[in-house]
Design a protein around this motif. Structure first.
Motif, PDB file in Angstrom:
ATOM      1  N   THR A 158      53.419  60.477  15.686  1.00 39.25           N
ATOM      2  CA  THR A 158      52.856  60.886  14.395  1.00 39.25           C
ATOM      3  C   THR A 158      52.272  59.710  13.605  1.00 39.25           C
ATOM      4  O   THR A 158      52.696  58.563  13.781  1.00 39.25           O
ATOM      5  CB  THR A 158      53.959  61.567  13.553  1.00 39.25           C
ATOM      6  N   LYS A 184      58.429  59.677  17.706  1.00 40.17           N
ATOM      7  CA  LYS A 184      58.030  58.270  17.493  1.00 40.17           C
ATOM      8  C   LYS A 184      57.116  58.276  16.257  1.00 40.17           C
ATOM      9  O   LYS A 184      55.936  58.574  16.348  1.00 40.17           O
ATOM     10  CB  LYS A 184      57.269  57.766  18.724  1.00 40.17           C
ATOM     11  N   GLU A 187      54.513  53.198  12.737  1.00 42.76           N
ATOM     12  CA  GLU A 187      55.198  51.955  12.355  1.00 42.76           C
ATOM     13  C   GLU A 187      55.243  51.758  10.839  1.00 42.76           C
ATOM     14  O   GLU A 187      56.168  51.161  10.318  1.00 42.76           O
ATOM     15  CB  GLU A 187      54.392  50.779  12.904  1.00 42.76           C
ATOM     16  N   GLY A 217      53.327  52.009  18.762  1.00 42.84           N
ATOM     17  CA  GLY A 217      52.764  53.117  19.513  1.00 42.84           C
ATOM     18  C   GLY A 217      52.369  52.718  20.919  1.00 42.84           C
ATOM     19  O   GLY A 217      52.615  53.450  21.885  1.00 42.84           O
ATOM     20  N   GLN A 222      53.510  55.041  24.094  1.00 39.03           N
ATOM     21  CA  GLN A 222      52.921  55.122  25.438  1.00 39.03           C
ATOM     22  C   GLN A 222      53.995  55.399  26.485  1.00 39.03           C
ATOM     23  O   GLN A 222      53.771  56.188  27.422  1.00 39.03           O
ATOM     24  CB  GLN A 222      52.196  53.796  25.742  1.00 39.03           C
ATOM     25  N   GLY A 237      47.013  61.890  15.183  1.00 35.21           N
ATOM     26  CA  GLY A 237      46.558  60.526  14.922  1.00 35.21           C
ATOM     27  C   GLY A 237      45.060  60.438  15.119  1.00 35.21           C
ATOM     28  O   GLY A 237      44.350  61.442  15.042  1.00 35.21           O
ATOM     29  N   SER A 238      44.597  59.238  15.394  1.00 42.32           N
ATOM     30  CA  SER A 238      43.156  59.014  15.488  1.00 42.32           C
ATOM     31  C   SER A 238      42.598  59.605  16.784  1.00 42.32           C
ATOM     32  O   SER A 238      43.314  59.739  17.786  1.00 42.32           O
ATOM     33  CB  SER A 238      42.875  57.514  15.444  1.00 42.32           C
ATOM     34  N   LEU A 259      43.585  65.409  15.762  1.00 42.03           N
ATOM     35  CA  LEU A 259      42.929  64.100  15.656  1.00 42.03           C
ATOM     36  C   LEU A 259      42.123  63.945  14.368  1.00 42.03           C
ATOM     37  O   LEU A 259      42.309  64.682  13.412  1.00 42.03           O
ATOM     38  CB  LEU A 259      42.067  63.885  16.899  1.00 42.03           C
ATOM     39  N   CYS A 292      43.423  63.818   7.135  1.00 35.61           N
ATOM     40  CA  CYS A 292      42.493  64.186   8.203  1.00 35.61           C
ATOM     41  C   CYS A 292      41.488  65.225   7.713  1.00 35.61           C
ATOM     42  O   CYS A 292      40.374  65.287   8.199  1.00 35.61           O
ATOM     43  CB  CYS A 292      43.269  64.713   9.396  1.00 35.61           C
ATOM     44  N   GLU A 394      34.901  58.781  10.208  1.00 34.40           N
ATOM     45  CA  GLU A 394      36.014  59.037   9.294  1.00 34.40           C
ATOM     46  C   GLU A 394      36.315  57.765   8.493  1.00 34.40           C
ATOM     47  O   GLU A 394      36.584  56.718   9.076  1.00 34.40           O
ATOM     48  CB  GLU A 394      37.237  59.427  10.128  1.00 34.40           C
TER      49      GLU A 394
HETATM   50  P1  TAP Z   1      46.818  56.231  15.162  1.00 34.29           P
HETATM   51  O1  TAP Z   1      46.521  54.791  15.050  1.00 34.29           O
HETATM   52  O2  TAP Z   1      46.126  57.027  16.187  1.00 34.29           O
HETATM   53  O3  TAP Z   1      48.405  56.325  15.337  1.00 34.29           O
HETATM   54  C1  TAP Z   1      49.076  57.563  15.420  1.00 34.29           C
HETATM   55  C2  TAP Z   1      50.391  57.372  16.149  1.00 34.29           C
HETATM   56  O4  TAP Z   1      50.127  57.035  17.514  1.00 34.29           O
HETATM   57  C3  TAP Z   1      51.257  56.247  15.600  1.00 34.29           C
HETATM   58  O5  TAP Z   1      52.610  56.607  15.683  1.00 34.29           O
HETATM   59  C4  TAP Z   1      50.930  55.108  16.553  1.00 34.29           C
HETATM   60  O6  TAP Z   1      51.920  54.121  16.572  1.00 34.29           O
HETATM   61  C5  TAP Z   1      50.855  55.862  17.854  1.00 34.29           C
HETATM   62  N1  TAP Z   1      50.154  55.173  18.948  1.00 34.29           N
HETATM   63  C6  TAP Z   1      49.263  54.160  18.879  1.00 34.29           C
HETATM   64  N2  TAP Z   1      48.860  53.801  20.121  1.00 34.29           N
HETATM   65  C7  TAP Z   1      49.513  54.607  20.995  1.00 34.29           C
HETATM   66  C8  TAP Z   1      49.529  54.721  22.417  1.00 34.29           C
HETATM   67  N3  TAP Z   1      48.798  53.937  23.203  1.00 34.29           N
HETATM   68  N4  TAP Z   1      50.318  55.672  22.971  1.00 34.29           N
HETATM   69  C9  TAP Z   1      51.067  56.479  22.210  1.00 34.29           C
HETATM   70  N5  TAP Z   1      51.111  56.396  20.858  1.00 34.29           N
HETATM   71  C10 TAP Z   1      50.329  55.486  20.256  1.00 34.29           C
HETATM   72  O7  TAP Z   1      46.549  56.991  13.783  1.00 34.29           O
HETATM   73  P2  TAP Z   1      46.943  56.538  12.331  1.00 34.29           P
HETATM   74  O8  TAP Z   1      46.076  55.415  11.915  1.00 34.29           O
HETATM   75  O9  TAP Z   1      48.426  56.361  12.248  1.00 34.29           O
HETATM   76  O10 TAP Z   1      46.601  57.860  11.509  1.00 34.29           O
HETATM   77  C11 TAP Z   1      45.361  58.144  11.012  1.00 34.29           C
HETATM   78  C12 TAP Z   1      44.610  59.112  11.910  1.00 34.29           C
HETATM   79  O11 TAP Z   1      45.361  60.312  12.083  1.00 34.29           O
HETATM   80  C13 TAP Z   1      43.292  59.563  11.329  1.00 34.29           C
HETATM   81  O12 TAP Z   1      42.297  59.520  12.304  1.00 34.29           O
HETATM   82  C14 TAP Z   1      43.570  60.992  10.891  1.00 34.29           C
HETATM   83  O13 TAP Z   1      42.434  61.806  10.808  1.00 34.29           O
HETATM   84  C15 TAP Z   1      44.511  61.439  11.921  1.00 34.29           C
HETATM   85  N6  TAP Z   1      45.254  62.605  11.439  1.00 34.29           N
HETATM   86  C16 TAP Z   1      44.959  63.827  11.962  1.00 34.29           C
HETATM   87  C17 TAP Z   1      45.618  64.948  11.478  1.00 34.29           C
HETATM   88  C18 TAP Z   1      45.292  66.282  12.063  1.00 34.29           C
HETATM   89  S1  TAP Z   1      46.273  67.526  11.709  1.00 34.29           S
HETATM   90  N7  TAP Z   1      44.271  66.472  12.837  1.00 34.29           N
HETATM   91  C19 TAP Z   1      46.561  64.818  10.470  1.00 34.29           C
HETATM   92  C20 TAP Z   1      46.820  63.560   9.960  1.00 34.29           C
HETATM   93  C21 TAP Z   1      46.163  62.445  10.463  1.00 34.29           C
HETATM   94  P3  TAP Z   1      51.804  52.848  15.578  1.00 34.29           P
HETATM   95  O14 TAP Z   1      52.094  53.328  14.225  1.00 34.29           O
HETATM   96  O15 TAP Z   1      52.835  51.926  16.066  1.00 34.29           O
HETATM   97  O16 TAP Z   1      50.419  52.321  15.732  1.00 34.29           O
END
Ligand code: TAP
Length: 494
Positions: A158, A184, A187, A217, A222, A237-238, A259, A292, A394
């Motif tokens: 998340t 998970k 961070e 993450g 992973q 996430g992204s 995403l 998002c 975004e």
């Molecule tokens: P990400 O950088 O994608 O991180 C999301 C989660 O994935 C974090 O817990 C991150 O850990 C983990 N992660 C990173 N690399 C990974 C890997 N290789 N394998 C597995 N997990 C991994 O996103 P963010 O910056 O936290 O959040 C913002 C993004 O979320 C935006 O793009 C937003 O639009 C999107 N979002 C989408 C929605 C919906 S419902 N579509 C809702 C909210 C947010 P770390 O924290 O340790 O990096």
């Protein structure tokens, strides 16, 4: 005003903690700092889960699945109701933990915690209404039952923008369906997830059903994606990380990917202008635009463009920005970290360099209160084009781009002209325009004359590069089931 002592006690109790097999323990791995984004102060440290701890958590979830998946639905429902009640009863404390690590004002954080409690109750009710189907056969003497069975161990990964709800939707749906889960959290916002784990413990949810692992993450997340005993990855996430997970998942397993977005709003000549401005200000800037489904870009009919801009500029200027712990009722708090703030600044500079006009904001608020935090005034830029990043990527910050349009087909084409398809918004009173917009917007969520695209009992999900799968509603729960077709020859009527 918050109580400093009780907040620091709550956070101290969560330092270095992992929640594995129904117990909190000190993680053995290296420590990572967690900062308060409004002050830059280090709140504490989390443990980066080691390979062995990851193995123990997945193994605990795997063993717990056998009994949890066979519990009566009403037993799982009772557990979820208890969890919801415990979360509501402690909402202020949980909100302060969230504000300390994420930055949003306490009242808004409390609203999010209460919505998590609502999700617990909603999924508790759904747990008892998981029906199968009896489907017609093409020969007499046969009966086909379609039954739903929980998938198994879920890994929930998340982000930091909604630290309670985005954990909660996955947790509640897993528990209701009979799955077990390893979470998970991001961070930046681990303490809210650990506080939720405390509530699971208090609610008497059996050991191993819920586990929380902190850490990076790229390592912990992973490892969960790659683990053969994880049967489903529920990721928010992204788009970049979501795609990476899809590409690197080494076994066939269920994936739901919620995403990124770049969400448009269309305001037609028939719209209630004041309502449209109010909606635009709320959905562009709430949580500093770190949503998002935040409005990134607005297309306004040329006949009302100047009036819309001046009213939206005034609405943005009227929003208060403060340290969200000290000012629980502020409109906006600090941004969650330097990264989204820097990206917002970069998108603003890019727009201005390409000819956009600054209507409001554009800088950090001034004063000692803001000196060490990640703050930015809500910012509106006008006369934007799709050559600007704000209109195509975004931003995830308090910046919105506005552009005029002449006919509705042009506005819809522009609204659909990005790789994303999460949420879209429109304000119009003409019925033909409303139908044209709701049919034409290529998005998983379309909100018309309101800006709250997500409600608990309707599906919430993106299309295109915004993801696959749904959360919320019955559709959200179905993501946690396999279907099984049982074809029975009973011979009656042969
Ligand atoms: P990400 O950088 O994608 O991180 C999301 C989660 O994935 C974090 O817990 C991150 O850990 C983990 N992660 C990173 N690399 C990974 C890997 N290789 N394998 C597995 N997990 C991994 O996103 P963010 O910056 O936290 O959040 C913002 C993004 O979320 C935006 O793009 C937003 O639009 C999107 N979002 C989408 C929605 C919906 S419902 N579509 C809702 C909210 C947010 P770390 O924290 O340790 O990096």
């Amino acid at each position: 005003m918050h109580n400093n002592n009780s907040l620091s006690e709550s956070i101290t109790a969560l330092q270095g903690a992992l929640f594995i097999n129904g117990q909190f323990r000190q993680g053995a791995g290296p420590r990572l700092p967690v900062e308060n984004p409004a002050t830059g102060e280090v709140l504490g440290h989390i443990a980066s889960a080691t390979a062995q701890e990851i193995e123990e958590a997945v193994s605990a979830a795997h063993h717990a699945f056998a009994a949890w998946s066979r519990e009566l639905p009403k037993t799982r429902a009772s557990a979820l109701h208890r969890l919801g009640d415990l979360i509501s009863a402690d909402a202020l404390n949980m909100a302060q933990i969230m504000t300390a690590e994420q930055g949003k004002p306490v009242n808004e954080a409390k609203g999010e915690v209460l919505k998590l409690a609502e999700a617990c109750h909603f999924y508790a009710e759904e747990a008892t209404r998981v029906h199968g189907e009896i489907v017609p056969n093409d020969q007499p003497g046969f009966q086909s039952l379609v039954v739903r069975e929980p998938i198994g161990v879920v890994a929930a990964i998340t982000p930091w923008n909604y630290p309670a709800e985005l954990v909660g939707w996955k947790l509640c749906a897993s528990l209701a369906a009979g799955c077990t889960i390893v979470i998970k959290p991001a961070e930046l916002t681990p303490y809210t997830a650990l506080a939720i784990a405390q509530k699971c413990l208090e609610a008497g949810i059996p050991a191993g059903v819920v586990n929380v692992l902190t850490g990076q993450g790229s390592q912990v997340g992973q490892a969960l994606v790659e683990h053969p005993q994880v049967s489903k990855v529920a990721f928010t996430g992204s788009s970049a990380v979501g795609l990476h997970i899809q590409r690197t998942c080494p076994q066939v397993k269920r994936l739901s990917l919620e995403l990124g977005g770049n969400c448009p709003m269309v305001v037609t000549a028939s719209a209630d202008l004041d309502a449209a401005v109010k909606g635009a200000a709320r959905r562009s800037f709430r949580n500093c635009g770190q949503i998002c489904i935040a409005i990134n870009r607005i297309y306004v009919h040329r006949s009302i463009y100047p009036a819309f801009l001046s009213k939206l500029g005034a609405a943005a200027d009227a929003l208060s920005v403060h340290n969200g712990l000290e000012h629980p009722a502020a409109d906006l708090g600090a941004m969650a970290s330097a990264e989204p703030l820097n990206k917002t600044r970069a998108h603003l500079e890019d727009a201005l360099a390409k000819g956009a006009r600054l209507i409001a904001g554009g800088k950090a608020p001034e004063g000692a209160e803001y000196a060490n935090g990640h703050f930015m005034r809500p910012t509106v830029v006008a006369d934007c084009t799709h050559q600007m990043l704000v209109m195509s990527e975004e931003t995830f910050g308090p910046l919105v781009g506005v552009a005029p349009f002449d006919d509705l087909a042009e506005a819809i084409a522009l609204a659909n002209d990005t790789p994303y398809g999460l949420a879209s918004y429109a304000y119009a009173r003409d019925l033909t325009e409303i139908h044209t917009l709701s049919a034409g917007l290529d998005y998983g969520n379309v909100a018309i004359n309101n800006v709250d695209a997500g409600i608990m009992n309707a599906p919430y999900g993106g299309r295109k590069q915004s993801g696959v799968g749904y959360e919320h509603g019955r559709e959200g729960l179905l993501e946690y089931f396999n279907f099984k077709h049982v074809r029975l020859h009973h011979g009656v009527g042969n």
